[in-house]
Design an enzyme around this catalytic site. Structure first.
Site, short mmCIF file in Angstrom:
data_model
loop_
_atom_site.label_atom_id
_atom_site.label_comp_id
_atom_site.label_asym_id
_atom_site.label_seq_id
_atom_site.Cartn_x
_atom_site.Cartn_y
_atom_site.Cartn_z
N LYS A 1 -9.41 12.17 -5.93
CA LYS A 1 -10.12 11.11 -6.66
C LYS A 1 -10.87 10.13 -5.75
O LYS A 1 -11.95 9.67 -6.10
CB LYS A 1 -9.14 10.32 -7.52
CG LYS A 1 -8.65 11.05 -8.76
CD LYS A 1 -7.81 10.12 -9.62
CE LYS A 1 -7.17 10.88 -10.76
NZ LYS A 1 -6.44 10.01 -11.68
N ASP B 1 -10.10 6.80 -16.24
CA ASP B 1 -8.69 6.39 -16.30
C ASP B 1 -8.58 4.95 -16.79
O ASP B 1 -7.71 4.64 -17.61
CB ASP B 1 -8.03 6.49 -14.90
CG ASP B 1 -7.67 7.92 -14.54
OD1 ASP B 1 -7.43 8.73 -15.45
OD2 ASP B 1 -7.61 8.22 -13.32
N GLY C 1 3.06 -0.37 -8.77
CA GLY C 1 2.32 0.67 -8.06
C GLY C 1 0.92 0.23 -7.72
O GLY C 1 0.22 -0.35 -8.56
N ASN D 1 4.32 -3.46 -5.42
CA ASN D 1 4.29 -2.12 -4.82
C ASN D 1 5.40 -1.99 -3.79
O ASN D 1 5.76 -2.98 -3.13
CB ASN D 1 2.92 -1.87 -4.16
CG ASN D 1 2.71 -0.40 -3.84
OD1 ASN D 1 2.78 0.44 -4.74
ND2 ASN D 1 2.47 -0.08 -2.58
N ARG D 2 5.95 -0.76 -3.67
CA ARG D 2 7.03 -0.52 -2.71
C ARG D 2 6.60 -0.97 -1.31
O ARG D 2 7.34 -1.61 -0.59
CB ARG D 2 7.37 0.98 -2.70
CG ARG D 2 8.36 1.36 -1.65
CD ARG D 2 8.65 2.83 -1.69
NE ARG D 2 7.47 3.64 -1.40
CZ ARG D 2 7.49 4.97 -1.31
NH1 ARG D 2 8.62 5.61 -1.52
NH2 ARG D 2 6.40 5.64 -1.04
N LYS E 1 2.21 -4.45 1.59
CA LYS E 1 0.86 -4.78 2.06
C LYS E 1 -0.23 -4.14 1.19
O LYS E 1 -1.32 -4.68 1.06
CB LYS E 1 0.68 -4.48 3.55
CG LYS E 1 0.64 -3.04 3.95
CD LYS E 1 0.23 -2.96 5.43
CE LYS E 1 -0.14 -1.54 5.78
NZ LYS E 1 0.63 -0.85 6.73
N ARG E 2 0.11 -3.03 0.54
CA ARG E 2 -0.86 -2.41 -0.38
C ARG E 2 -1.05 -3.28 -1.62
O ARG E 2 -2.15 -3.40 -2.15
CB ARG E 2 -0.35 -1.05 -0.83
CG ARG E 2 -0.89 0.09 -0.03
CD ARG E 2 -0.38 1.39 -0.59
NE ARG E 2 -1.46 2.22 -1.09
CZ ARG E 2 -1.27 3.40 -1.66
NH1 ARG E 2 -0.05 3.87 -1.83
NH2 ARG E 2 -2.30 4.11 -2.08
N TYR F 1 4.23 11.40 -17.36
CA TYR F 1 4.48 12.06 -18.64
C TYR F 1 5.29 13.35 -18.48
O TYR F 1 5.39 14.14 -19.42
CB TYR F 1 3.17 12.35 -19.39
CG TYR F 1 2.11 12.98 -18.53
CD1 TYR F 1 2.12 14.34 -18.28
CD2 TYR F 1 1.12 12.20 -17.96
CE1 TYR F 1 1.17 14.91 -17.46
CE2 TYR F 1 0.15 12.75 -17.13
CZ TYR F 1 0.18 14.10 -16.90
OH TYR F 1 -0.75 14.65 -16.08
P1 NDP Z 1 -0.64 7.75 -5.65
O1 NDP Z 1 -0.04 8.78 -4.75
O2 NDP Z 1 -2.01 7.23 -5.39
O3 NDP Z 1 0.35 6.46 -5.69
C1 NDP Z 1 1.73 6.60 -5.81
C2 NDP Z 1 2.37 5.24 -6.08
O4 NDP Z 1 3.77 5.42 -6.32
C3 NDP Z 1 2.26 4.26 -4.90
O5 NDP Z 1 2.15 2.94 -5.42
C4 NDP Z 1 3.61 4.47 -4.20
O6 NDP Z 1 4.02 3.34 -3.43
C5 NDP Z 1 4.50 4.63 -5.40
N1 NDP Z 1 5.77 5.27 -5.07
C6 NDP Z 1 5.96 6.58 -4.70
N2 NDP Z 1 7.27 6.82 -4.49
C7 NDP Z 1 7.92 5.64 -4.72
C8 NDP Z 1 9.28 5.25 -4.70
N3 NDP Z 1 10.27 6.10 -4.35
N4 NDP Z 1 9.60 3.97 -5.03
C9 NDP Z 1 8.64 3.09 -5.39
N5 NDP Z 1 7.32 3.41 -5.44
C10 NDP Z 1 6.97 4.67 -5.11
O7 NDP Z 1 -0.52 8.37 -7.12
P2 NDP Z 1 -1.35 7.96 -8.43
O8 NDP Z 1 -1.52 6.47 -8.40
O9 NDP Z 1 -2.56 8.79 -8.55
O10 NDP Z 1 -0.36 8.40 -9.60
C11 NDP Z 1 0.84 7.68 -9.91
C12 NDP Z 1 1.48 8.29 -11.15
O11 NDP Z 1 0.66 8.09 -12.29
C13 NDP Z 1 1.70 9.81 -11.05
O12 NDP Z 1 2.96 10.12 -11.59
C14 NDP Z 1 0.60 10.40 -11.92
O13 NDP Z 1 0.97 11.61 -12.51
C15 NDP Z 1 0.46 9.30 -12.98
N6 NDP Z 1 -0.87 9.28 -13.61
C16 NDP Z 1 -0.94 9.41 -14.98
C17 NDP Z 1 -2.15 9.33 -15.61
C18 NDP Z 1 -2.20 9.46 -17.11
O14 NDP Z 1 -3.28 9.66 -17.65
N7 NDP Z 1 -1.09 9.31 -17.79
C19 NDP Z 1 -3.42 9.14 -14.87
C20 NDP Z 1 -3.23 9.00 -13.44
C21 NDP Z 1 -1.99 9.08 -12.85
P3 NDP Z 1 3.67 3.23 -1.84
O15 NDP Z 1 2.30 2.61 -1.75
O16 NDP Z 1 4.75 2.35 -1.32
O17 NDP Z 1 3.71 4.64 -1.28
#
Ligand code: NDP
Length: 263
Positions: free
Chosen positions: A64, A100, A123, A146-147, A150-151, A207
């Protein structure tokens, strides 16, 4: 014949082909929507093929953000969010959009989820950015956690939001899980249940499974809840309208996704 695809890696289990097959059929259009496995390094080659033979494509993880650099044009929203999930091909040129963000808002409206803040977005990845952008544009007070702090701080500064500790969840009126926590794990949640607010709504973008622990606990607390499927259906319906000018029925797309999920 109209040709579409979702590009990403992995995409084998994507629900988009099922949703768009419904869209094509319900509108009486002849076409095909495929899932094309596309790791990051294969993106430039794939987009050449798209320019030649496809009306449009969806882009998903991990493409993306990277796709922006390969397009001829991107909408102001896609540029601000920094991610494109829909590309339209016209005369070999590629035009990029982000559905989105508006898809998230349309799903809330359709589901009767009040657009009432403060909203806390959990997130700050791609989905978190799109949701935070949409809620801010809708006029809500938006907080982000966010976990990796800094992000969250960087996103807060960029969009004029507040980065907050997780404990602020108790004061929020709209909670959105835009982390990947809960994905494929019915026992995982990004938010300890004691931090759920007394009133308001909770939306999970995850989902798979449909009823995540986050949503189940929010429902038990008495919050209004929405799964990730309405947003998925709406972002798809809005993409389809960009490609064809026609808006398929998002509820029908959601039902097609549900069937493909096997729920
Ligand atoms: P990214 O990989 O860009 O981001 C992942 C996020 O999850 C980051 O904020 C990350 O934090 C956080 N994260 C991952 N593991 C952990 C953990 N163990 N504890 C806390 N935070 C955690 O993914 P996307 O943003 O693209 O997608 C996120 C979710 O949203 C996915 O499950 C995806 O399937 C869903 N989604 C659903 C859509 C829909 O239409 N329903 C559309 C788009 C996405 P950190 O920065 O600390 O790594």
């Amino acid at each position: 014949m109209l040709r579409f695809a979702v590009l990403g890696h992995p995409v084998a289990h994507s629900l988009s082909p099922a949703m768009h097959a419904f869209a094509l059929e319900s509108l009486g259009l002849e076409g095909r929507y495929e899932a094309w496995e596309t790791p990051l390094e294969a993106l430039p080659g794939r987009l050449k093929e798209v320019r030649r033979a496809f009306r449009g494509v969806n882009l998903t993880l991990p493409l993306k953000e990277a796709a922006l650099a390969h397009l001829d044009w991107a909408s102001p929203e896609a540029q601000r969010i920094g991610a494109v999930n829909t590309a339209l091909q016209v005369e070999g040129r590629l035009f990029g959009f982000n559905t989105d963000a508006p898809g998230f808002l349309e799903a809330l409206k359709a589901g009767g989820i009040p657009l009432k803040g403060p909203a806390l977005v959990l997130g700050a990845g791609g989905a978190g950015r799109a949701v935070a952008f949409a809620l801010k544009e809708a006029g809500l007070e938006v907080w982000v956690w966010n976990r990796t702090p800094k992000r969250a701080l960087a996103l807060a500064e960029e969009f004029g939001l507040r980065a907050v500790p997780l404990e602020k969840a108790k004061e929020a009126r709209l909670l959105v899980n835009a982390t990947s926590v809960g994905l494929g794990d019915p026992g995982a949640t990004p938010l300890p249940p004691e931090l759920l607010p007394e009133e308001g709504a909770a939306v999970d973008l995850v989902y798979r499974p449909l009823w995540t622990r986050f949503l189940r606990e929010a429902k038990e607390r008495g919050l209004k809840v929405q799964t990730g499927l309405p947003m998925l259906a709406w972002q798809g319906a809005l993409a389809f309208r960009i490609w064809t000018g026609l808006l398929p029925d998002p509820s029908g797309m959601e039902e097609a996704a549900l069937r493909a999920l096997g729920v």
